[in-house]
Design an enzyme around this catalytic site. Structure first.
Site: not given
Ligand code: GLN
Length: 617
Positions: A70, A73
């Site tokens: 994440s 993002k």
């Molecule tokens: N790739 C992970 C997901 O979509 C990312 C989530 C995270 O790092 N919080 O579940």
């Protein structure tokens, strides 16, 4: 003798202690919902810190690769803003914290917009906005931007990517919801695939710190100097990190850590102190909200210990270091013999003044400590001048104590100037030194001049002619008699009047008629001036062999300063009248004396010019 170990950086030592303190923390679980992530070693633990002027500190497993998850993002969000503009992105993805888990299926009622780009729904919608004429092109653009942030080429961990793609049903459900509300214009498979790849970019803990420092630095990577994102967009990226970066922990995080941040399920945490630095922590055990347990703890400690909460205003700038000069550039007001001067010119670089200003906050003291530690091989006496500092954060005292102790163990001595102006700091500093049983290492002066003299004496003791200057100088060896033969000396001696003064005696008073020059033959005097505020400024301190009151020989003008005996003093006094009479019968002797005077005045002017040049640099 074995080479001494170098002075450790107090920042590095702090990070090592921080790492050791939390390495035993075994709470939390490694994420398993992406099967491949379950293979992580729960013991992995790295901490990295990168400053906006490009210094990197690392401890622990900072080169262990893991997937960014994440933490990708905010980077993707910046790229989407770059590609589509704020308005178009805001039309698809909001900026309200959801207060829900990262994988919640939460879309705003009515529009169907995901609440923010940090939860999966918003991130998938954001990734769908990344421009490119093919899936490969979009991926290539994404990877190129991540690489700019990290300052090195990044790639994808294919195994993790496949593992998530095979099991990512929940994210696929989110994708279809987004399609249903026309947030995704096409089939969700393309954006989902790019999202899974983006989450599988392999980074290490150091990369996180550099990415964070790039955001702290307005989008410019501080190590490579390359731009990763437009300056204008950085505040938008940091805003969503601040409100939503830690999901349903965002409020508590902001309250207790106070840094825009982002976590990922592989165990990474990235935190940004705008304008100052980036932090990366990696440890795979997660708490119930999907944030790294050690990552949260480390950031909380760092923020508390170094007062990093970004809402603490005003922040000082990195120009806390106003100037840096050495004892070859400036000197104390003690006038040195030519022999001593030669030694100080040769080794003066070994004592350096770090002239500080503004608020001494963590990034400011970090920059200063770094320079001192870096210069250590060439440095014996670091002088830290705090007189122009406006405020000192509590974190500074322990760091400076660590420097003082580290230096002391290697025969070096840190000198503080003006610490008395910061009583809270000085008290803490003394307490910590006492606690470390190092109270004797405290060397502090209210002003720079005595500190410089102290440092000069120390350099002279270490490198100079043994025993320092002579206690007494016969007439023949006096500076003013240089080049005079035995007969000339006898003529001169006949017109000199020996005078002795007790310690504390004021030999010359400002405003007195100037009618004689004094040849100092033993003891020490200081020339001082009373300032309008009642304090006394030292203009010079003289030793045997030197002369004072010489301006009387030029124009018999009134005395411009006071001269006081620092010790019991002996002088030979040459009155202006006597010199004139001598000049009538022995013009060569008078000329010789005037020439010697001119030389000593010239030396003084040359040094003052050099000092002015150093200080106005
Ligand atoms: N790739 C992970 C997901 O979509 C990312 C989530 C995270 O790092 N919080 O579940």
């Amino acid at each position: 003798m074995p080479a001494p170990t170098p002075i450790p950086s107090p920042i590095q030592s702090y990070l090592e202690r921080l790492h050791a303190r939390h390495a035993g923390l075994a709470a939390g679980e490694v994420a398993t919902y992406i099967p491949e992530l379950a293979k992580a070693d729960p013991g992995w633990f790295g901490i990295a810190l990168a400053t906006t002027d490009g210094r990197l500190y690392e401890v622990g497993d900072t080169r262990q690769l893991f997937t960014i998850q994440s933490i990708s993002k905010p980077i993707a969000y910046g790229l989407a803003l770059e590609d589509r503009g704020r308005e178009a992105v805001l039309a698809k993805v909001g900026v309200e914290p959801s207060g829900e888990a990262f994988n919640s299926i939460s879309l705003a009622s009515g529009t169907g917009c995901p609440l923010n780009p940090m939860i999966n729904a918003g991130a998938i919608a954001t990734t769908a906005l990344i421009a490119g004429h093919s899936p490969e092109d979009r991926l290539a653009r994404l990877l190129a931007v991540f690489s700019l942030y990290a300052g090195r080429p990044l790639g994808i961990d294919e195994t993790v990517y496949r593992s998530e793609k095979e099991t990512g049903h929940r994210n696929r459900a989110i994708g279809h919801m987004l399609r249903n509300f026309d947030i995704l214009a096409d089939d969700p498979d393309g954006p989902l695939d790019l999202y899974f790849r983006q989450c599988s970019i392999a980074v290490d803990c150091r990369d996180l710190a550099v990415i964070a420092a790039t955001l702290a630095n307005g989008g410019l990577n501080p190590l490579t100097g390359e731009r990763a994102v437009s300056h204008d967009l950085v505040e938008s990226v940091l805003s969503v990190m601040t409100t939503c970066g830690m999901y349903d922990f965002a409020g508590e995080w902001l309250y207790s850590v106070g840094l825009p941040a982002k976590s990922g399920v592989a165990g990474g945490v990235l935190a940004v102190l705008p304008g100052q630095m980036g932090i990366g922590v990696f440890s795979p055990r997660l708490d119930a909200r999907g944030n790294s347990v050690r990552g949260v703890t480390v950031c909380r400690d760092l923020s508390r210990d170094f007062n990093l909460h970004f809402l603490r205003v005003p922040r000082a700038v990195r120009t806390a270091l106003r100037a840096r000069y050495s004892l070859t550039g400036i000197s104390s007001k003690r006038v040195r013999s030519e022999r001593e001067r030669a030694v100080l010119d040769a080794v003066g670089e070994r004592a350096r003044v770090y002239d500080l200003q503004g608020d001494l906050v963590f990034p400011a003291i970090e920059a200063v400590l770094r320079r001192i530690v870096h210069a250590q091989d060439a440095l014996e006496v670091p002088i830290v001048d705090l007189r122009r500092v406006s405020a000192i954060e509590p974190c500074v005292a322990p760091l400076l104590v660590e420097l003082v102790v580290g230096c002391g163990e290697r025969g070096k001595q840190v000198v503080l100037v003006g610490a008395e102006r910061h009583p809270g700091f000085l008290r803490r500093f003394e307490e910590l030194l006492t606690a470390a049983d190092q109270w004797g290492r405290l060397v502090t002066f209210p002003d720079l001049d005595p500190a410089l003299e102290w440092a000069e004496n120390r350099l002279l003791a270490a490198h100079g002619p043994p025993g320092g200057g002579p206690a007494a100088v016969p007439l023949a060896a006096h500076d003013l008699c240089r080049g005079l033969g035995a007969t000339a000396l006898a003529h001169l001696e006949a017109v000199l009047e020996p005078c002795g003064y007790p310690q504390g005696y004021v030999i010359i008073r400002r405003g007195d008629a100037g009618d004689a020059v004094y040849l100092l033959t033993s003891g020490q005097v200081s020339v001082t001036l009373e300032l309008p505020n009642g304090q006394r400024a030292r203009l010079s301190t003289l030793s045997p062999g030197m002369t004072f009151g010489e301006l009387a020989l030029v124009d018999r003008s009134p005395r411009t300063a006071d001269v006081r005996a620092d010790t019991a003093v002996e002088c030979l006094v040459l009155s202006a009248d006597a010199l004139d009479r001598l000049g009538e019968t022995e013009p060569g002797i008078k000329a010789g004396i005037l020439q010697n005077l001119l030389r000593s005045v010239h030396r003084m002017v040359a040094r003052l010019n050099h000092e002015v040049a150093t200080l106005t640099r």
